[in-house]
Design a protein around this motif. Structure first.
Motif, PDB file in Angstrom:
ATOM      1  N   ASP A 102       0.825  -1.205   0.000  1.00  0.00           N
ATOM      2  CA  ASP A 102       0.000   0.000   0.000  1.00  0.00           C
ATOM      3  C   ASP A 102       0.859   1.254   0.000  1.00  0.00           C
ATOM      4  OD1 ASP A 102       1.010   0.128   2.530  1.00  0.00           O
ATOM      5  OD2 ASP A 102      -0.908  -0.124   3.566  1.00  0.00           O
ATOM      6  N   GLY A 103       2.135   1.063  -0.278  1.00  0.00           N
ATOM      7  CA  GLY A 103       2.997   2.228  -0.371  1.00  0.00           C
ATOM      8  C   GLY A 103       3.452   2.759   0.958  1.00  0.00           C
ATOM      9  N   GLY A 104       3.289   1.980   2.029  1.00  0.00           N
ATOM     10  CA  GLY A 104       3.743   2.450   3.333  1.00  0.00           C
ATOM     11  C   GLY A 104       5.235   2.706   3.335  1.00  0.00           C
ATOM     12  N   ALA A 105       5.644   3.694   4.106  1.00  0.00           N
ATOM     13  CA  ALA A 105       7.054   4.085   4.117  1.00  0.00           C
ATOM     14  C   ALA A 105       7.877   3.088   4.898  1.00  0.00           C
ATOM     15  CB  ALA A 105       7.198   5.478   4.717  1.00  0.00           C
ATOM     16  N   ALA A 106       9.010   2.729   4.374  1.00  0.00           N
ATOM     17  CA  ALA A 106       9.968   1.925   5.128  1.00  0.00           C
ATOM     18  C   ALA A 106      10.644   2.812   6.150  1.00  0.00           C
ATOM     19  CB  ALA A 106      10.997   1.338   4.176  1.00  0.00           C
ATOM     20  N   SER A 107      11.263   2.161   7.137  1.00  0.00           N
ATOM     21  CA  SER A 107      11.960   2.972   8.124  1.00  0.00           C
ATOM     22  C   SER A 107      13.071   3.742   7.438  1.00  0.00           C
ATOM     23  CB  SER A 107      12.504   2.103   9.259  1.00  0.00           C
ATOM     24  OG  SER A 107      13.405   1.148   8.751  1.00  0.00           O
ATOM     25  N   GLY A 108      13.909   3.064   6.626  1.00  0.00           N
ATOM     26  CA  GLY A 108      14.884   3.721   5.757  1.00  0.00           C
ATOM     27  C   GLY A 108      15.574   4.899   6.390  1.00  0.00           C
ATOM     28  N   ASP A 109      15.857   4.857   7.653  1.00  0.00           N
ATOM     29  CA  ASP A 109      16.425   6.006   8.331  1.00  0.00           C
ATOM     30  C   ASP A 109      17.900   5.769   8.609  1.00  0.00           C
ATOM     31  OD1 ASP A 109      16.628   4.435  10.755  1.00  0.00           O
ATOM     32  OD2 ASP A 109      14.482   4.719  10.982  1.00  0.00           O
ATOM     33  N   ASP A 110      18.528   6.782   9.119  1.00  0.00           N
ATOM     34  CA  ASP A 110      19.948   6.678   9.483  1.00  0.00           C
ATOM     35  C   ASP A 110      20.108   6.515  10.986  1.00  0.00           C
ATOM     36  OD1 ASP A 110      20.762   7.046   6.835  1.00  0.00           O
ATOM     37  OD2 ASP A 110      20.573   9.228   7.019  1.00  0.00           O
ATOM     38  N   LEU A 111      19.031   6.107  11.636  1.00  0.00           N
ATOM     39  CA  LEU A 111      19.065   6.003  13.094  1.00  0.00           C
ATOM     40  C   LEU A 111      20.026   4.905  13.525  1.00  0.00           C
ATOM     41  CD1 LEU A 111      17.835   6.889  15.828  1.00  0.00           C
ATOM     42  CD2 LEU A 111      16.044   5.176  15.454  1.00  0.00           C
ATOM     43  N   LYS A 112      20.960   5.226  14.376  1.00  0.00           N
ATOM     44  CA  LYS A 112      21.893   4.266  14.940  1.00  0.00           C
ATOM     45  C   LYS A 112      21.640   4.174  16.441  1.00  0.00           C
ATOM     46  CE  LYS A 112      23.946   3.750  10.973  1.00  0.00           C
ATOM     47  NZ  LYS A 112      23.727   2.527  10.184  1.00  0.00           N
ATOM     48  N   LEU A 113      21.108   3.056  16.847  1.00  0.00           N
ATOM     49  CA  LEU A 113      20.764   2.866  18.256  1.00  0.00           C
ATOM     50  C   LEU A 113      21.954   2.327  19.042  1.00  0.00           C
ATOM     51  CD1 LEU A 113      17.256   1.187  17.837  1.00  0.00           C
ATOM     52  CD2 LEU A 113      17.725   3.581  18.384  1.00  0.00           C
ATOM     53  N   VAL A 114      21.981   2.682  20.310  1.00  0.00           N
ATOM     54  CA  VAL A 114      23.011   2.201  21.233  1.00  0.00           C
ATOM     55  C   VAL A 114      22.316   1.575  22.431  1.00  0.00           C
ATOM     56  CG1 VAL A 114      24.948   2.867  22.717  1.00  0.00           C
ATOM     57  CG2 VAL A 114      24.618   4.006  20.507  1.00  0.00           C
ATOM     58  N   ASN A 115      22.822   0.450  22.878  1.00  0.00           N
ATOM     59  CA  ASN A 115      22.260  -0.212  24.064  1.00  0.00           C
ATOM     60  C   ASN A 115      22.385   0.706  25.272  1.00  0.00           C
ATOM     61  OD1 ASN A 115      22.012  -1.918  26.460  1.00  0.00           O
ATOM     62  ND2 ASN A 115      22.149  -3.648  25.062  1.00  0.00           N
ATOM     63  N   ARG A 116      21.240   0.976  25.912  1.00  0.00           N
ATOM     64  CA  ARG A 116      21.213   1.943  27.017  1.00  0.00           C
ATOM     65  C   ARG A 116      20.856   1.304  28.362  1.00  0.00           C
ATOM     66  NH1 ARG A 116      17.985   7.275  25.392  1.00  0.00           N
ATOM     67  NH2 ARG A 116      18.694   7.698  27.532  1.00  0.00           N
ATOM     68  N   LEU A 117      20.922   0.002  28.445  1.00  0.00           N
ATOM     69  CA  LEU A 117      20.422  -0.664  29.649  1.00  0.00           C
ATOM     70  C   LEU A 117      21.324  -0.489  30.859  1.00  0.00           C
ATOM     71  CD1 LEU A 117      18.833  -3.925  28.244  1.00  0.00           C
ATOM     72  CD2 LEU A 117      17.904  -1.610  28.396  1.00  0.00           C
ATOM     73  N   ASN A 118      22.526   0.038  30.658  1.00  0.00           N
ATOM     74  CA  ASN A 118      23.363   0.346  31.826  1.00  0.00           C
ATOM     75  C   ASN A 118      22.762   1.465  32.663  1.00  0.00           C
ATOM     76  OD1 ASN A 118      23.875   2.305  29.824  1.00  0.00           O
ATOM     77  ND2 ASN A 118      25.895   2.754  30.680  1.00  0.00           N
ATOM     78  N   GLU A 119      21.751   2.156  32.110  1.00  0.00           N
ATOM     79  CA  GLU A 119      21.086   3.225  32.865  1.00  0.00           C
ATOM     80  C   GLU A 119      20.058   2.672  33.858  1.00  0.00           C
ATOM     81  OE1 GLU A 119      19.373   5.933  30.047  1.00  0.00           O
ATOM     82  OE2 GLU A 119      21.115   5.783  28.716  1.00  0.00           O
ATOM     83  N   SER A 120      19.728   1.407  33.704  1.00  0.00           N
ATOM     84  CA  SER A 120      18.716   0.797  34.571  1.00  0.00           C
ATOM     85  C   SER A 120      19.342   0.292  35.866  1.00  0.00           C
ATOM     86  CB  SER A 120      18.041  -0.367  33.839  1.00  0.00           C
ATOM     87  OG  SER A 120      17.178  -1.079  34.698  1.00  0.00           O
ATOM     88  N   ARG A 121      18.509   0.165  36.902  1.00  0.00           N
ATOM     89  CA  ARG A 121      18.939  -0.471  38.151  1.00  0.00           C
ATOM     90  C   ARG A 121      18.422  -1.892  38.269  1.00  0.00           C
ATOM     91  NH1 ARG A 121      17.341   4.423  42.287  1.00  0.00           N
ATOM     92  NH2 ARG A 121      18.953   5.904  41.683  1.00  0.00           N
ATOM     93  N   SER A 122      17.509  -2.275  37.387  1.00  0.00           N
ATOM     94  CA  SER A 122      16.926  -3.610  37.449  1.00  0.00           C
ATOM     95  C   SER A 122      17.965  -4.676  37.114  1.00  0.00           C
ATOM     96  CB  SER A 122      15.754  -3.723  36.470  1.00  0.00           C
ATOM     97  OG  SER A 122      15.479  -5.071  36.159  1.00  0.00           O
ATOM     98  N   PRO A 123      18.146  -5.698  37.954  1.00  0.00           N
ATOM     99  CA  PRO A 123      19.087  -6.779  37.616  1.00  0.00           C
ATOM    100  C   PRO A 123      18.716  -7.474  36.308  1.00  0.00           C
ATOM    101  CG  PRO A 123      18.491  -6.889  39.935  1.00  0.00           C
ATOM    102  CD  PRO A 123      17.593  -5.867  39.309  1.00  0.00           C
ATOM    103  N   TYR A 124      17.436  -7.641  36.064  1.00  0.00           N
ATOM    104  CA  TYR A 124      17.007  -8.294  34.826  1.00  0.00           C
ATOM    105  C   TYR A 124      17.364  -7.449  33.615  1.00  0.00           C
ATOM    106  CZ  TYR A 124      14.007  -9.903  31.052  1.00  0.00           C
ATOM    107  OH  TYR A 124      13.542 -10.321  29.832  1.00  0.00           O
ATOM    108  N   VAL A 125      17.039  -6.178  33.656  1.00  0.00           N
ATOM    109  CA  VAL A 125      17.312  -5.299  32.523  1.00  0.00           C
ATOM    110  C   VAL A 125      18.820  -5.127  32.331  1.00  0.00           C
ATOM    111  CG1 VAL A 125      17.031  -2.946  31.644  1.00  0.00           C
ATOM    112  CG2 VAL A 125      15.094  -4.117  32.708  1.00  0.00           C
ATOM    113  N   ARG A 126      19.523  -4.901  33.408  1.00  0.00           N
ATOM    114  CA  ARG A 126      20.974  -4.723  33.314  1.00  0.00           C
ATOM    115  C   ARG A 126      21.673  -5.986  32.799  1.00  0.00           C
ATOM    116  NH1 ARG A 126      23.550  -0.492  35.544  1.00  0.00           N
ATOM    117  NH2 ARG A 126      25.420  -1.749  35.929  1.00  0.00           N
ATOM    118  N   GLY A 127      21.067  -7.123  33.023  1.00  0.00           N
ATOM    119  CA  GLY A 127      21.637  -8.364  32.519  1.00  0.00           C
ATOM    120  C   GLY A 127      21.710  -8.427  31.008  1.00  0.00           C
TER     121      GLY A 127
END
Length: 803
Positions: A60-85
């Motif tokens: 249907d002509g929907g736009a692809a993400s096609g972006d230049d977004l570069k993500l970085v893992n940010r889970l070191n900001e959490s205090r949760s043992p599960y998330v930080r793991g």
């Protein structure tokens, strides 16, 4: 494409599937009463159509993400043992919150949320197979906004999308994985999906990589169809998740909740009971579900009017079912036979093979059930279980140095310190050869027979998905000491000595040679509230028979309450934070944090008669009403108003692995209403139950926590006030505390106690604080049963009333 199905032992902590609604019973529901409609079939259709979309021909002509977004893992900001793991995963995980949601909107990417908890075995499996895999990471990082969430920090987010997965697949569990639009509306979800190279993939069923590719392509080529579908799904989900909001719709009046509902709940449990392997249900897996056990055990303690409805034989049967269930669990593999505490649930019908994680909320709920079983029967086995659980709660690793209780111990661990990979149950299982090495041949033979330890192991291959338990044995009591003594030609005394010494040797070896499972050292207010109440009740009940242990348990409960008040409570606003780890968390308390803590504080007050705890409970109750009460449809929402990161505001009514928030809240309101002679609280208790009237009448067995308030609504409640000092009131208090939990509340005033209560309760205000007596207050009037003689005094005890 067919749904993805796998034969697993998990996922972790599988939730009870939601029942299909039954038509209302004509005898109790008027035709004008709105009935719940569950569009589950329609939700499933929306769910599966995503994977059926043909991305080649229907663009249907929907736009692809096609972006230049570069993500970085940010889970070191959490205090949760599960998330930080997960902070070292190649997946560029983001933190749930406004920033990540805005990032999804700006980049026009779907959000992939993965929800789990630190002690979850299948969460670890999916991490190893998928989230540490470069191919999976590339797909997630380039086409989605991947977000990792600790379900114990954000149960509100978890409940919304768990409702969706349950509605669309028929079951749920963790890890919970859902694809949602930037507007937070779900389009596809499930639990564990096999990663690249997994041995769990079956036939042509699509794995996680295939799902990621399909969802990516569908969003790229048919975005508008996805959005339209998501809107329809969310609307249907709103209808599906209307628990607690339909009984009063369109001005419908209440028909009332009758005592017959207790009988219907009992009949359901009786029909589901497994007589061969005591417990519920007849098959596997088996869950303790302490709220159900507590309800069945309490039937005998209810007033005679309740027993007349259910039947005396049935009440006795209910008790017998629970006692047999508790014995089977205590002897089974779900119980740590040489250490302390109980695992989450049993994979097998016979309680022999657990999911090995140990959760704080399970211990805190099982403790009072085993306590009541002991108080009913005086059997040493139940008392031993009481001390076992209480010791687990009040010693490392579960109790922190600062006083709070930690959340859980992991299912997985290293078998030896030098090992590289963790495996499920490694800390708890044994080989016969290890028994012989640690115990010597004779004692090894005896303990092996006692605990069903075999040379080839006692875990069936069908329950060992990753071949982690080959030749391993889960310890479970397989015969009585009398049988074993006869078999080895020993006296029972000598056999008991060998068993006791053998357990100590095994425990010492385990503690020295095996790395302990990882500890989830979050301190969660709600679960701490459950533990505070359980330990306070245990301390109170054992105060005469075992004062030393009683003091230990009470001290632990008071320390936990003190810690929460200091670190997680705002004494000016009377509000709570939910979690503490390395400092208070940012998430405000939810309705269950208030409910469970209030309940624990009332128990702590009744164990100490320290007004401070009752006053704090009163302050918290006022806050819970202010933040969570549904003025229009009654009952308590789980979350406050106007949370920007939620698409639904739910009510937690049904009892499950944790007790339903509204059931606990109704009990609190009844107890506080009686203790404080507060009619507003009593009214809110009635209205909390009525908010779920339609659901309770359709499925009363899903709401055992509401049954107390139904009984009180019909028969009233009782508040006993001890005044003064003396042998007679001390003897009465001792008798009161030696009985299982029932309805009614207790307080005490004397020269040094009850000052705040006298100011808060207009009936207590005029009682003589120095006159020895037991004042029983019901229906706004009080009488001194001590002046009426010991026969009346006995009748004032719980479970003895004729109403």
């Amino acid at each position: 494409m067919p749904p993805v199905r796998f034969k697993l032992r998990g996922p972790c902590s599988t939730i009870r599937p939601l029942p299909s609604p039954l038509p209302p019973r004509n005898s109790t529901v008027r035709l004008s009463t709105p009935t719940r409609t569950t569009p589950r079939a329609q939700l499933r259709r929306y769910h599966t159509q995503i994977l059926r979309m043909d991305v080649r021909d229907l663009s249907d002509g929907g736009a692809a993400s096609g972006d230049d977004l570069k993500l970085v893992n940010r889970l070191n900001e959490s205090r949760s043992p599960y998330v930080r793991g997960h902070m070292n995963n190649p997946v560029a995980w983001q933190m749930w919150g406004p920033e990540a949601i805005e990032l999804a909107k700006k980049s026009n990417r779907l959000i992939f949320i993965s929800i789990g908890y630190a002690a979850c075995h299948w969460c670890h499996v999916m991490e190893r197979e998928s989230f540490e895999n470069a191919e999976v990471a590339e797909l997630l990082n380039s086409s989605f906004i991947p977000i990792k969430i600790d379900r114990e920090e954000r149960p509100d987010v978890d409940r919304i999308y768990m409702n969706y997965v349950q509605a669309t697949t028929g079951s749920g569990g963790w890890p919970l994985n859902v694809f949602i639009t930037p507007g937070l509306e779900p389009i596809f979800g499930g639990t564990y999906w096999p990663g690249p190279g997994s041995t769990m993939a079956m036939g042509d069923h699509i794995g996680f990589v295939g799902i990621l590719q399909k969802i990516r392509d569908v969003w790229k080529t048919q975005q508008q169809r996805c959005l339209d579908s998501a809107k329809e799904i969310t609307q249907q989900l709103r209808e599906f998740a209307e628990d607690g909001s339909i009984s009063r719709k369109d001005g419908a009046e209440s028909d009332g909740l009758d005592l017959e509902l207790l009988d219907e709940a009992y009949e359901h449990f009786a029909a589901k009971y497994d007589e061969h392997f005591p417990g519920f249900p007849r098959g596997a897996p088996k869950f303790p579900t302490p709220t159900n056990l507590a309800f069945l055990l309490r039937l005998e303690q209810f007033p005679d009017a309740v027993k007349d409805v259910i039947g005396k034989v049935e009440v006795e049967t209910a008790k017998d079912m629970v006692l047999a269930n508790l014995r089977a669990m205590n002897n089974g593999g779900i119980h740590d036979q040489i250490g302390h505490g109980f695992a989450r649930y049993s994979v097998t019908r016979d309680w022999s093979l657990p999911h090995f994680e140990k959760m704080l909320y399970d211990q805190a709920q099982l403790l009072p059930v085993y306590l009541d079983a002991h108080l009913l029967t005086k059997e040493p086995e139940f008392l031993s279980a009481v001390h076992d659980i209480a010791t687990y709660l009040t010693t490392p690793p579960m109790q922190s140095e600062n006083g709070g209780f930690y959340s859980a111990e992991d299912a997985d661990s290293l078998y030896r310190p030098a090992d590289q990979e963790k495996r499920e149950g490694a800390f708890y299982v044994w080989t016969l050869k290890e028994f012989q090495t640690v115990l010597g041949d004779r004692d090894a033979d005896i303990l092996a027979r006692y605990y069903n330890v075999k040379d080839e192991g006692n875990v069936s291959p069908e329950h060992d998905a990753h071949d982690e338990l080959i030749n391993q044995n889960v310890l479970a009591v397989s015969r009585t000491t009398a049988e074993l003594a006869k078999e080895f030609a020993l006296s029972e005394e000598e056999l008991q000595r060998i068993l006791t010494e053998g357990r100590a040797k095994l425990l010492d070896h385990r503690n020295k040679e095996r790395p302990r499972p990882a500890l989830d050292d979050k301190i969660v207010v709600s679960w701490n509230g459950l533990a505070i109440g359980a330990l306070a009740r245990t301390s109170s009940a054992l105060s005469s028979s075992d004062p030393e242990k009683s003091d230990i348990y009470l001290h632990a409960a008071e320390n936990a309450a003190s810690f929460i008040k200091k670190e997680l409570y705002d004494s000016t606003a009377h509000t709570l934070k939910r979690v503490y780890r390395e400092g208070p968390g940012d998430v405000p308390g939810f309705a269950d944090d208030y409910a469970y803590l209030i309940c624990g504080l009332i128990d702590l007050y009744e164990a100490t008669f320290n007004d401070t705890y009752l006053q704090w409970a009163d302050d918290l109750q006022k806050t819970q009403l202010r933040l969570f009460w549904d003025i229009e449809h009654l009952g308590f929402f789980s979350t406050p108003e106007k949370q920007a990161d939620l698409i639904l505001r739910l009510k937690d009514g049904m009892d499950n692995a944790e007790p339903g928030t509204n059931g606990v809240s109704a009990q609190n309101l009844d107890r506080l209403g009686a203790l404080l002679e507060d009619e507003k609280y009593v009214k809110c208790a009635r209205e909390t139950a009525l908010a779920f009237e339609v659901e309770i009448m359709q499925h009363p067995f899903l709401f055992p926590g509401m049954m107390d308030t139904i009984v009180i609504g019909k028969l009233g409640n009782r508040h006993s006030v001890i005044t003064g000092e003396g042998e007679k009131v001390d003897e009465w208090l001792k008798s009161y505390r030696s009985r299982p939990k029932s309805l009614g509340t207790i307080s005490r005033i004397s020269k040094d106690l009850g000052g705040w209560l006298k100011g808060r309760n207009h009936l207590v205000k005029y009682m003589e604080a120095e006159k020895e007596g037991v004042m029983v207050c019901e229906a706004g009037a009080c009488r001194d049963v001590l002046e009426m003689g010991m026969e009346s005094l006995g009748a004032a005890l719980p479970g003895m009333s004729e109403r």
